[in-house]
Design an enzyme around this catalytic site. Structure first.
Site, PDB file in Angstrom:
ATOM      1  N   GLY D 148      15.004  14.710 -16.194  1.00 20.62           N
ATOM      2  CA  GLY D 148      13.802  14.820 -17.003  1.00 20.62           C
ATOM      3  C   GLY D 148      12.638  14.130 -16.323  1.00 20.62           C
ATOM      4  O   GLY D 148      12.822  13.337 -15.395  1.00 20.62           O
ATOM      5  N   CYS D 149      11.433  14.447 -16.792  1.00 19.39           N
ATOM      6  CA  CYS D 149      10.244  13.895 -16.154  1.00 19.39           C
ATOM      7  C   CYS D 149      10.125  12.395 -16.400  1.00 19.39           C
ATOM      8  O   CYS D 149       9.968  11.613 -15.455  1.00 19.39           O
ATOM      9  CB  CYS D 149       8.995  14.634 -16.609  1.00 19.39           C
ATOM     10  SG  CYS D 149       8.855  14.855 -18.386  1.00 19.39           S
TER      11      CYS D 149
END
Lengths: 338, 338, 338, 338
Positions: D148-149
C-alpha cells in the site's frame, strides 16, 4: 415573515441559497428537500452550517406544496417544469434556477433539453430574472426564470450597447467546476480536473440559445453568437471575454455603461481586467471595456461567481425585489481575499 | 559528445532544460549558470534532481564562452541579445529562449522590449525554431530563436491553412502561471493566484507582433490578430482557442492538417477538445478543429505545455535537429495523469 | 462611534480586517497605512472592495497616532513593539497582530525574534487575546496581543483539559500559504507551491514557545510539545492534529469540552473530523475528539482559518469585547462552500 | 520478450502502469482490461497516451488467463483474491496491487476488508513487494503483494532502525486525492476537495494492520502505531511525518540509513524536509531525519508519489527484479518541476 422552501437543497445552488439565507433577516426558511439526505439535519450533512440559524432543519424527500410562500427550485430542468405548474396552481411564488422557463421559444427545449414544453401560459408569464434589465417585471412576477450563469455574465456585459452591435460576437468563457453541479462523473473528480483546463460543448451548449434569445429580444434583431465555454480548475468563478464590432469608441461605451448601471448595487465597471477571485462568493458582476485599435474590435470582459450572481445570490436578489424589501438584503459581502 | 551549457539555469525554462537533459543520451551538460545560486550544487538547490546525472554540477556566476559547444540562453531579452553576439564570435551554437532574435522587424524591439537591436546580421541569420515549419533551416542554423509559448501554440494551430485565412483571427489563450517565469511579484504568490483567473496585457502583449510577423511571413500577406491572454491557476499548460473565417469546410481543414503534420512526432490531431493535463510535461501540441454552422466560423483549439513545447523541450528538439540525431531523443514521454 | 486604524493594511491580515470591518456596524475605519500603496485608494489597490463603504480611503505612509481610537497593528514584530509604546502613551487601544507582546518570558524574543524587548511594563500589561480563555481580562485591556494562528488552533483544542494532560503532546499542523504573509519568496510563488506539501521549521518554529508558554501558564506546570508545521497548497485554512496521553476517556473529554465551550459562539464541537473548507473565511474553530484504543492515545483535531480565527477575525472579536458590543458583530458568516 | 497484462487498466494505478510501460524497453503489453471502456482503444479513452506505443490496444472486459506472462492486478481486493488463484494455477506471475495478499494474518481480512481469505498456501507464498527490504525474495516470487501507499512511505522510513525503536510511533500522513482511486463520490469532486484538507479514517484505516504487521515482522516484536491519514488537495503525493522514541542520536540514525540504503537507486536521504512535488511522477522515496532536543523525539519524514513508489512504479520495479533486468528500467525520471 414569508416562509421559504429550498427544493433540491443539497446541490451546489441549493446549499448556496441556504448559506445566503442564513444571514437574511426578512424571510424564514421552513422547508428543505433532498432525496439523498432525507431525514438528516442540515448541520450533519453540511457541517459548515453548524451554528447557523437553520442548522436543525431536516431534509425531506417530498415537497410540501402548501407550507412555504416562496419556492426556490434547484432541480433538473424537466422536474422544475412540472413542479412550477403545481406550485403556480397553489398560488405560490416560484424562483426556478433551472432553464425550464427561460426561453419563450419552445422549440429550444426539444432541441437542447430533450423535453416538450407543455405550459405555454406559464412560459409566457415567467419573467427572466435579470434585475438590471427586467426589474420592473420582476416586481410583479410570480414565476422567475433565474438566468443561467454564462447568460448572466454575457448579457450584463452587452446589454447597455446591445442594440448598437454591428457584427460578430465571439465569446470565450471560463467557468469553475461547480458550474457542472454536484454531478458524479470522472471528469469532475479532483485528480482529473486538477491542473487541467479545456473547452467543452464547443459545438452545442445549452446556454447559447438562451443568450441569443435574450440578446435578440433586447436588440430587436436577430443576434447570433459564437460561444465557447471552458472549464478551469477553480470551484467558483466565471469570466467571459467578448469581442464585438460596434460603431462606438471605447470611451463612449464606458460612458453608456456607467450611465446605464449607475444605480446598480452589484455592477462594478472596472479600470482593470476583473479577476474571478474578486467576485467569488458575492453577487457582483465586474465589467471591463477596452478596444483594439489594429482590428477595430471592442473587447468586454465580465466576471461573476457562477453560483452567486450566476445562480443563487441572483435568485435572492430576485426574491428581494418581489418582496419589495431592500434589494441588497443578505447580499452585501465581499470576496474572501486572498 | 557535445558539451552543453544552460545559461540562466535556475529559472523555470533553465531547470526544465536540465530535467530533460538528464535523460538525454547524446549530449553532456558541462556548464550551468545562476547568479542567485553561485557556488551551489544542482541537487542542493533543486532536490528533485538529486540522483540525476548532473546532480553535482555547480552553478557558476560567470559564463565561460569557451567551455561548451551549445549554449541554451534562458536570460532576459537584452542580456541574450549581447551574449549571443559574443558566443557567435566564438563559433558556438546558440539556442536563445528569449525573444531577442525572433522578429526580423527591428522596430518591434524598441516598441515592445525597450531596447534597440544593434545586430542586423545576426538577426537576419537567426532561425525561428519551430521545427514543424522551419526544420530545413534549423538543420543549418547556428542561432536559434526559440519561439514564445503563445506563438508556438497559435502558429502550429494555423500554419497548414494560414494562406487561406480570410478575415478575422480572434485568439483567446489560457496560460499556466509558470509562463510568468520565476518572477517575484504579489500577483504570482500562491494565495493571490490560487482560485483566480483573469485576462492580462489585453491592450498590448509582446507575443502579438511575434505571432503576426510569422503568420504574415508564412502567408505572404499582412495578418492582424486580436490576441487576449489569460492567466489560469495551474503551473503549466497553455490552451489557445482560435476563431477564423476561412473558405474551407472543417473536414477539408482537418485533412490538410493531417497531411501537413503526418510525419510530425509531436503534433497530435485530436478528436476531442484537448486538455492541458494531456500535454503537461511533454513536447506534444494537440490540435482540435471544428466549425460553427450558424456563424460560419472555424474554431481551432491547441494545447501545449508552455514550458515544454512552448519553451524548453522545443529547444531540445531544435538542438537534436542541429546535431542531426534522432529528433525525439529525450522527448518521448507522456504527461503525468491524473 | 469609535474610529479605527488598520496599520499595515495591505498585508493579508490587514486586508482581511478591512474586509470584515466593511460589514461592521459599530466602528468607523478612518486610517489605513501602507508604505507600498501610499496615496492610492483602497478600491484601486484591492478591487474586491470596490463598492464597499471604505472603498475611497487613501493609504497613508505615516501613522497618525491621534486620529483613531483603536489601532490594529499588522506590522513586523519589531515595528509593533515600539509603535505599541507610542500609542499606549497617547492612551490608545492597541490590538497587535504581531508576536511582540504575546509571551511574558522576555528571553524568547531574543532567541526567536532577534530583538530585545525593552518594555517590561507593557509586556506585563498586555492581554493574550484568546477570548474563550481570557475574556474577562480582554474586557479591561488596552493592549491585546492577538494570538498566532497555530497557537489559536492548538490552545483551543487543549484548554479544557490542559491541566489533566499527562505526558506527550505531539502536534502536526497543516497551514495554508497565506500564513506566510504577503512575502515575496520563490517558495510561495504559485508554480512552486502548487501541487506541493512539506514540513518546515521542523527544528525551531516561533510558535512553539508561544504555545508552550500559554499551556504551561494554564496548567500550572511545565509543558513541552513536539510541534511540526506543514505547508499545504491552499490559501487559507489550518488543521492541527494533536495526540496526547491523558487519564480520561474520549466521552469524558467531549463532555468537558461541551461544558467549557457551551456558550462560545465560535467553537463547534464536531462529530466528524473537521475540514478546513468548513471554516475558511470565518471565525469558527471546529474541534473533534477521538481515541485510539490500541495505543491509549487521545487525538484532538481542530480547524480554523489562519487569517480568520487565527488572526483578523479574532482581532475583531477582541475589539468587540473591549468595546462591550455584541461579540459576534461583523463575524457571523459561513464559509463559501463548495 | 515477456507479455504483460494490465487488469483493471482504467483506474489510476492501471493507467499509471501503462504510462510507465510505454517507455519500458523489455516487456510488451498485450492485454488491457476495463469493464467501463470495453471495446475502446486506449488512445480514445486516454488521449494523453495518443502516439504512445500502446495507443491502439483495445480494452477487453474479460481476462484472458493464457495470453500474457505477467499480470498486474489493479482490481478490488476481493476480485484480486480469486483471480490470483486462477492465474497461479496457470503458472503466471501475478503482481497484485490490491491488499489481498499483503498480510499473513488472515484475521485482518475479515476485520478490515470484509472477506474471508481461503487461500492459505498462496497467502503464505506471496512476497511483500518492497524491494529495499525483500529483494531476494522478490527475485524468486510468482505472487507479489504490492505494498500500500501509506505502508511504503512509512516502512521505508523506519526499516533501518525498526528493531531499535523503543516506544511510541505516531504517524501523520498526507495523501493526494488520487489515493482514493477513480471513485465517484461527492467528497472527491473537484469543488468539494478543492481548497480543503482533513483527517479521515482516524479510528480505523486498512493500512494500519499492514504497517504493524510488517514492522512487527521486521523487528521481531509487537509494534503498535498511531496512524492518522489526511487528505490534501493535490492529485498525487504522500508525506509521512513520524515521531519515535529511540535510543540513538539523529546522526547515528542518519548514518544507519545511509549505510542501509547506500545502493538503493530510489531512496534519497535528504538534507531538508522533502516536498511532495520533488517526488511526484517518480519512483523515489525521499527521507529526512531530525531530532527534537526538548522532547527527545526523533522525527522522520518521507515523501513518495502515492501512485508511483506507492503503487505502480513500485510494481514495475518488482517486475524488473523478477525478470532479472535492470531494476531501474522505465523508472529513471524526475518530477515535473515546477
Amino acid at each position: 415573515m414569508k416562509n421559504v422552501a429550498v427544493i433540491g437543497a443539497s446541490g451546489y445552488t441549493g446549499i448556496e441559497l441556504l448559506r445566503i439565507l442564513s444571514n437574511h433577516r426578512y424571510v424564514n426558511v421552513n422547508q428543505i428537500t433532498s432525496r439523498q439526505y432525507k431525514g438528516k439535519a442540515l448541520k450533519d450533512v453540511f457541517p459548515f452550517l453548524y451554528k447557523s440559524k437553520y442548522q436543525d432543519l431536516i431534509f425531506t424527500e417530498d415537497i410540501d406544496l402548501e407550507k412555504s410562500d416562496i419556492y426556490f427550485l434547484c432541480l433538473p430542468h424537466d422536474a422544475s417544469l412540472h413542479i412550477t405548474k403545481s406550485l403556480k396552481d397553489k398560488g405560490k411564488i416560484v424562483i426556478d434556477l433551472s432553464a425550464a422557463y427561460r426561453i419563450k421559444d419552445k422549440s429550444v427545449y426539444l432541441d437542447y433539453y430533450n423535453f416538450e414544453h407543455p405550459y405555454d401560459d406559464l412560459l409566457n408569464e415567467a419573467v427572466y430574472g435579470l434585475p438590471e434589465i427586467y426589474r420592473e417585471d420582476i416586481k410583479k412576477a410570480t414565476i422567475i426564470a433565474n438566468p443561467g450563469c454564462y447568460p448572466t455574465s454575457i448579457i450584463l456585459a452587452l446589454y447597455p450597447v446591445v442594440d448598437k452591435i454591428e457584427d460578430i460576437i465571439i465569446i470565450n468563457s471560463l467557468s469553475g467546476i461547480s458550474g457542472a453541479g454536484r454531478h458524479l462523473k470522472e471528469d469532475f473528480l479532483y485528480p482529473e480536473a486538477f491542473s487541467n483546463a479545456y473547452a467543452y460543448s464547443v459545438e452545442k451548449h445549452r446556454h447559447t440559445p438562451e443568450i441569443e434569445f435574450i440578446l435578440s429580444d433586447l436588440s430587436k434583431k436577430n443576434i447570433n453568437i459564437r460561444f465557447i465555454p471552458h472549464i478551469i480548475p477553480v470551484s467558483r468563478g466565471m469570466l467571459s471575454t467578448i469581442n464585438i464590432k460596434i460603431n462606438l469608441s471605447k470611451d463612449e461605451i464606458i460612458q453608456i455603461f456607467k450611465e446605464k448601471y449607475k444605480n446598480e448595487p452589484f455592477i462594478r465597471i472596472s479600470d482593470k481586467p476583473p479577476r474571478i477571485k474578486e467576485v467569488a462568493g458575492t453577487n457582483f458582476c465586474d465589467i471591463y471595456i477596452t478596444e483594439d485599435k489594429k482590428t477595430g474590435l471592442i473587447t468586454i470582459i465580465s466576471a461573476i461567481d457562477n453560483l452567486g450572481k450566476g445562480a443563487s445570490s441572483q435568485a435572492i436578489q430576485n426574491m428581494n425585489i418581489i418582496l419589495n424589501i431592500d434589494e441588497t438584503e443578505g447580499l452585501i459581502n465581499y470576496s474572501i481575499w486572498p
